[in-house]
Design a protein around this motif. Structure first.
Motif, PDB file in Angstrom:
ATOM      1  N   CYS A   1      13.875  -6.951  -0.827  1.00 32.45           N
ATOM      2  CA  CYS A   1      12.325  -7.071  -1.059  1.00 32.45           C
ATOM      3  C   CYS A   1      12.053  -8.665  -1.066  1.00 32.45           C
ATOM      4  CB  CYS A   1      11.765  -6.208  -2.319  1.00 32.45           C
ATOM      5  SG  CYS A   1      12.289  -6.683  -3.837  1.00 32.45           S
ATOM      6  N   ALA A   2      10.952  -8.866  -0.577  1.00 40.00           N
ATOM      7  CA  ALA A   2      10.593 -10.206  -0.475  1.00 40.00           C
ATOM      8  C   ALA A   2       8.886 -10.320  -0.665  1.00 40.00           C
ATOM      9  CB  ALA A   2      11.039 -10.880   0.765  1.00 40.00           C
ATOM     10  N   ALA A   3       8.478 -11.482  -1.273  1.00 37.03           N
ATOM     11  CA  ALA A   3       7.019 -11.445  -1.653  1.00 37.03           C
ATOM     12  C   ALA A   3       6.517 -12.826  -0.809  1.00 37.03           C
ATOM     13  CB  ALA A   3       6.817 -11.428  -3.026  1.00 37.03           C
ATOM     14  N   ARG A   4       5.154 -12.585  -0.599  1.00 39.49           N
ATOM     15  CA  ARG A   4       4.691 -14.071  -0.073  1.00 39.49           C
ATOM     16  C   ARG A   4       3.211 -13.794  -0.843  1.00 39.49           C
ATOM     17  NH1 ARG A   4       1.499 -13.103   5.140  1.00 39.49           N
ATOM     18  NH2 ARG A   4       1.597 -15.444   5.475  1.00 39.49           N
ATOM     19  N   ARG A   5       2.614 -14.880  -1.282  1.00 40.65           N
ATOM     20  CA  ARG A   5       1.306 -15.081  -1.806  1.00 40.65           C
ATOM     21  C   ARG A   5       0.278 -14.978  -0.900  1.00 40.65           C
ATOM     22  NH1 ARG A   5      -0.116 -17.164  -7.764  1.00 40.65           N
ATOM     23  NH2 ARG A   5      -2.183 -16.809  -7.743  1.00 40.65           N
ATOM     24  N   SER A   6      -0.025 -13.737  -0.264  1.00 46.01           N
ATOM     25  CA  SER A   6      -0.986 -13.769   0.869  1.00 46.01           C
ATOM     26  C   SER A   6      -1.711 -12.546   0.662  1.00 46.01           C
ATOM     27  CB  SER A   6      -0.439 -13.971   2.020  1.00 46.01           C
ATOM     28  OG  SER A   6      -1.230 -13.674   3.132  1.00 46.01           O
ATOM     29  N   ILE A   7      -2.752 -12.192   1.360  1.00 45.26           N
ATOM     30  CA  ILE A   7      -3.631 -10.808   1.618  1.00 45.26           C
ATOM     31  C   ILE A   7      -2.667 -10.064   2.565  1.00 45.26           C
ATOM     32  CG2 ILE A   7      -5.497  -9.546   2.340  1.00 45.26           C
ATOM     33  CD1 ILE A   7      -7.046 -11.799   1.354  1.00 45.26           C
ATOM     34  N   ILE A   8      -2.277 -10.887   3.558  1.00 43.90           N
ATOM     35  CA  ILE A   8      -1.544 -10.099   4.657  1.00 43.90           C
ATOM     36  C   ILE A   8      -0.306  -9.796   4.579  1.00 43.90           C
ATOM     37  CG2 ILE A   8      -1.227 -10.161   7.279  1.00 43.90           C
ATOM     38  CD1 ILE A   8      -3.890 -11.821   7.115  1.00 43.90           C
ATOM     39  N   ALA A   9       0.487  -8.703   4.898  1.00 47.38           N
ATOM     40  CA  ALA A   9       1.660  -8.621   4.904  1.00 47.38           C
ATOM     41  C   ALA A   9       2.400  -8.584   6.435  1.00 47.38           C
ATOM     42  CB  ALA A   9       2.167  -7.282   4.515  1.00 47.38           C
ATOM     43  N   THR A  10       3.739  -9.029   6.563  1.00 43.68           N
ATOM     44  CA  THR A  10       3.910  -9.057   7.897  1.00 43.68           C
ATOM     45  C   THR A  10       5.638  -8.855   7.833  1.00 43.68           C
ATOM     46  OG1 THR A  10       4.566 -10.634   9.756  1.00 43.68           O
ATOM     47  CG2 THR A  10       4.253 -11.396   7.644  1.00 43.68           C
ATOM     48  N   LEU A  11       6.179  -8.531   8.917  1.00 48.23           N
ATOM     49  CA  LEU A  11       7.778  -8.386   9.095  1.00 48.23           C
ATOM     50  C   LEU A  11       8.559  -9.527   9.676  1.00 48.23           C
ATOM     51  CD1 LEU A  11       7.727  -4.818  10.721  1.00 48.23           C
ATOM     52  CD2 LEU A  11       8.247  -5.293   8.314  1.00 48.23           C
ATOM     53  N   ASN A  12       7.545 -10.709   9.519  1.00 45.21           N
ATOM     54  CA  ASN A  12       8.471 -11.818   9.774  1.00 45.21           C
ATOM     55  C   ASN A  12       9.101 -12.491   8.534  1.00 45.21           C
ATOM     56  OD1 ASN A  12       9.231 -14.542  10.520  1.00 45.21           O
ATOM     57  ND2 ASN A  12       7.072 -15.044  11.393  1.00 45.21           N
TER      58      ASN A  12
END
Length: 124
Positions: A96-107
């Protein structure tokens, strides 16, 4: 600093199910969009599923649509990946991975925080 820990992997027969968990600590998970990725031996890491930080939007790789379901519980600071009708080709280490953003992506390249992974093996 956000830390992620995956659990729930294991050995399962074809057609079986597993539920992976991604537990977060060090920060509030609701600030982050979350992705699940997997990497099989000799292959590149690929996106499996992702979920926006409020859980309102999800995305799935074509190979898992209709079989996997992503969800999150921001109170428990945990994201889940329910995997049904597992196939041998689902065998991989799941991250699992996280990014501080509203939008999720498979990139895969835009995620900032990663867990250590959990092994999923589908075999009879």
């Amino acid at each position: 600093q956000l830390q992620l820990v995956e659990s729930g992997g294991g050995l399962v027969q074809p057609g079986g199910s597993l539920r992976l968990s991604c537990a977060a600590s060090g920060s509030t998970l609701s600030y982050y969009a979350i992705g699940w990725f997997r990497q099989a031996p000799g292959k590149e890491r690929e996106g499996v599923s992702c979920i926006s930080r409020d859980g309102g939007n999800t995305e799935y790789a074509d190979s898992v649509k209709g079989r996997f379901t992503i969800s999150r519980d921001n109170v428990k600071n945990t994201v889940y990946l329910q995997m049904n009708s597992l196939k041998p080709e689902d065998t991989a280490i799941y991250y699992c991975a996280a990014r501080r953003s509203i939008i999720a992506t498979l990139n895969v390249v835009i995620y900032d925080y990663w867990g250590q992974g959990t092994q999923v093996t589908v075999s009879s």
